[in-house]
Each structure stands twice: as C-alpha cells, then as structure tokens.
Design an enzyme around this catalytic site. Sequence first.
Site, PDB file in Angstrom:
ATOM      1  N   TYR A   1     -44.277 -33.074 -21.728  1.00  0.00           N
ATOM      2  CA  TYR A   1     -45.005 -33.274 -22.981  1.00  0.00           C
ATOM      3  C   TYR A   1     -46.028 -34.399 -22.888  1.00  0.00           C
ATOM      4  CZ  TYR A   1     -41.411 -30.245 -25.100  1.00  0.00           C
ATOM      5  OH  TYR A   1     -40.578 -29.208 -25.413  1.00  0.00           O
TER       6      TYR A   1
ATOM      7  N   LYS B   1     -32.631 -29.007 -13.488  1.00  0.00           N
ATOM      8  CA  LYS B   1     -32.905 -27.732 -12.808  1.00  0.00           C
ATOM      9  C   LYS B   1     -33.155 -28.087 -11.345  1.00  0.00           C
ATOM     10  CE  LYS B   1     -33.756 -23.245 -12.786  1.00  0.00           C
ATOM     11  NZ  LYS B   1     -32.714 -22.219 -13.028  1.00  0.00           N
TER      12      LYS B   1
ATOM     13  N   ASP C   1     -30.112 -23.690 -17.334  1.00  0.00           N
ATOM     14  CA  ASP C   1     -29.859 -22.307 -17.805  1.00  0.00           C
ATOM     15  C   ASP C   1     -28.370 -22.112 -18.063  1.00  0.00           C
ATOM     16  OD1 ASP C   1     -29.579 -22.636 -15.047  1.00  0.00           O
ATOM     17  OD2 ASP C   1     -30.588 -20.768 -14.509  1.00  0.00           O
TER      18      ASP C   1
ATOM     19  N   ASP D   1     -35.354 -30.789 -25.946  1.00  0.00           N
ATOM     20  CA  ASP D   1     -35.981 -30.195 -27.134  1.00  0.00           C
ATOM     21  C   ASP D   1     -35.349 -28.824 -27.405  1.00  0.00           C
ATOM     22  OD1 ASP D   1     -37.743 -29.692 -29.213  1.00  0.00           O
ATOM     23  OD2 ASP D   1     -39.419 -29.118 -27.903  1.00  0.00           O
TER      24      ASP D   1
ATOM     25  N   ASP E   1     -32.173 -27.676 -30.402  1.00  0.00           N
ATOM     26  CA  ASP E   1     -32.315 -26.632 -31.430  1.00  0.00           C
ATOM     27  C   ASP E   1     -31.187 -25.618 -31.297  1.00  0.00           C
ATOM     28  OD1 ASP E   1     -34.772 -27.727 -32.298  1.00  0.00           O
ATOM     29  OD2 ASP E   1     -35.599 -25.723 -32.665  1.00  0.00           O
TER      30      ASP E   1
HETATM   31  C1  IPM Z   1     -38.722 -32.014 -32.058  1.00  0.00           C
HETATM   32  C2  IPM Z   1     -39.953 -31.214 -32.336  1.00  0.00           C
HETATM   33  C3  IPM Z   1     -41.147 -31.887 -31.714  1.00  0.00           C
HETATM   34  C4  IPM Z   1     -40.896 -32.028 -30.237  1.00  0.00           C
HETATM   35  C5  IPM Z   1     -42.508 -31.202 -31.966  1.00  0.00           C
HETATM   36  C6  IPM Z   1     -42.792 -31.045 -33.436  1.00  0.00           C
HETATM   37  C7  IPM Z   1     -43.617 -31.899 -31.265  1.00  0.00           C
HETATM   38  O1  IPM Z   1     -39.802 -29.915 -31.875  1.00  0.00           O
HETATM   39  O2  IPM Z   1     -38.663 -33.185 -32.480  1.00  0.00           O
HETATM   40  O3  IPM Z   1     -37.811 -31.494 -31.421  1.00  0.00           O
HETATM   41  O4  IPM Z   1     -41.089 -31.093 -29.482  1.00  0.00           O
HETATM   42  O5  IPM Z   1     -40.451 -33.079 -29.824  1.00  0.00           O
HETATM   43 MG    MG Z   2     -37.860 -29.491 -31.187  1.00  0.00          MG
END
Ligand code: IPM
Ligand code: MG
Length: 357
Positions: A141, A191, A223, A247, A251
């Site tokens: 990133y 990985k 994975d 990230d 989620d």
């Molecule tokens: C998170 C979000 C952010 C990230 C985005 C909005 C840039 O997805 O905080 O997980 O990828 O860090």
């Molecule tokens: Mg995120």
Amino acid sequence: MNKKITVLPGDGIGAEVVEATIKVLDKVASLYDHQFEYKFADIGGTAIDKHDNPLPQETVDTCRSSDGVLLGAVGGPKWDNLPGNKRPEKGLLGIRKALNLFANLRPVTGHESMTDSSTLRKEVVDNVDLMIIRELTGGLYFGEPQERREVDGEEAAVDTLQYKKSEIERIVRQGFELAKVRRKKLTSVDKANVLESSRLWRETAIEVAKDYPEVELEHMLVDNAAMQLIRDPKQFDVVVTENMFGDILSDEASMLTGSLGMLPSASIGSEAPGLYEPVHGSAPDIAGEGKANPLATMASAAMMLKYSFGMHNEAASIDTAISSVLTNGHRTGDIAKDGEKILSTNEMTDKVLEALK
Ligand code: IPM
Ligand code: MG
C-alpha cells in the site's frame, strides 16, 4: 484526567457513528471524573470537497497535538473516479503514515448472544477471541514505484511490495508482546513459499522469537490462514501479518462476530497519538439515514481509553455496556435477524448510555 481527542468523522456513516461515540465518551468522562476535549478536523472525501486534499496539513497538525484520534470512515462513490493520489483512501493511508502508526490491532471477539448472527455454525464461532495485528505503514500500500507504465508496447501497472527488516521486527515484536499477555500463541502469516518479502518476514519472526521463549510461534501461509479462520477460528490467539494480508484477513474474520459493523481497531506507533477507528467503511448506501451500527466505533473508543490513556476500568465499562446491550437483544439492522426489532443509531446509543456505569 484531561485528554485532547481529535475527531475525524470522514465520510458516509462516519459522522453518525462518531457522534454516537462522543456521547458515550462524555458519559464515561462524567462517571469517572475526566475531561475530554474534542477538536474536529477533515479527512477523506469531505476534505477533498473543502480543501481539494484528502489530508490537509492542518488535520495532521491537529492530530499530532492531541492525545488520541477517533476516526469514522472514509470513501464513497462521489470520489471513486478521482486519480489515485486524490482519493479519500489516500487521506487515511496518509494519516497512518504521518503519525507512524505501524501496528493495527483488530480484536475479533464473539459476543455470546450474537453467535447465531454469524453465517458460520454456532460451535465454530462460539467464544471466538483472537487478535489480528496488521502491519500498517509498509508493504504494497506504500511501496514505490506505484504507477502506470508501458510494458511490451501495452498499458501496464506496477505496485511494489517492500519491507525493511526493522519494519518487520517492530511489528512482530508487537505480536509477541500481546501474545505474552494473552494465551501465548503467535501465528505469523506470510507467503514465504512465493514472496521474498515473506521469506525475510519469516526469518525475522524466528529471530525475534528468541526473546520470547514463553510464546509459541507458528508460521502459516496466507491462503491456508484464510481457510483456517473459517474452519477452526478458535485455534488462533494472536495473528501478525503484513499490510495487505491483514486488510483482507480482518474483513474475513469480522464475519466470525456476525457483522463487519462489530469490529473495532487501534492503530498505534511508538511516539504519536494512537488512531482508533471501526474496521468497517463509510457505507454510503445507508449514510445519513440514522441506521448505522455505532458499536464498532464505541469499542474503538474503548481501545483508545485503554491503549492511549491507560484508563482500563473506563474501557472495560464501555465493553461491558456493549455486551449487556447485545445480551438484552438490542440490534441495529446489520445484526438483526428476520423479525427482530431494528434500532436506529440513536436508539442503540441510548441503550449503551443506559447500560454504562
Ligand atoms: C481498512 C480499509 C482501508 C485499508 C482502506 C479504506 C484504505 O480497508 O482500514 O481496512 O485498506 O487499510
Ligand atoms: Mg480493509
């Protein structure tokens, strides 16, 4: 105590969940005789509209001069077609970098009364309690170059995945420190069968492990980790991993708790104030409708009390209030099952305020 908090509402439901959380912080302040002073600043799409910049310098300065930062969310369709460096997300990445917040703590804690909100079976998610530590200021990133270029006469794009050893060391150490005061197991996710950066990651983790003989270190390929999180999440205590893997995995892990709307996070560094934000995004589809679930932001504020202000009892009082509200069956739309009564953001906030002691 007297604490200065910078508030960055951001976009979409950000303003609503932050407003709800300030009410909770104010109640905590009056219960425990503290004073919280709030300064608002712009970030993300809102900042683009007002200042033509997703992260105005003034916002960075305000954050730096405070004791903790509370953020809502950034992003929305309105700004989706702007060039990469003008997008709302650049503001969020920028503030993390500017404050050198390299460690992102994402606790995944199932509430007993919520296990049937998860799409997974009850016995799989019951009492899940793990912590994902995501490296937050390096990797794909942030790596340079990040650009469009011509390759073999056609359009191409490049992103760069780079980690310095010192960046890996400090985040892995953070993982060990947390594992030490939890169940003493650290899973380092990489990985290493493919990526050179992951091989350096793994080597470094093994080196740091020498300082923590009481913690069991295990390595897992990303994975496989994605699969294991769903198959048997209770095998994990602390998971430490690089930026993009963290990230994605966080989620995924949020669904163990029933909703992405439940997950708080703390971003901390070594000197600057920490930044606290829900893991969920700006949810433009429900923004402004008073439907958003404020619990993840409230739980993030609890993390601020704990990690930045050392207010452990105060933090616990917020967590306990949230648990009791859930136990009593109160639900916003994102966590309600068919036929259950759906509370608005304000109604949910009142329930938490009533439960706070
Ligand atoms: C998170 C979000 C952010 C990230 C985005 C909005 C840039 O997805 O905080 O997980 O990828 O860090
Ligand atoms: Mg995120």
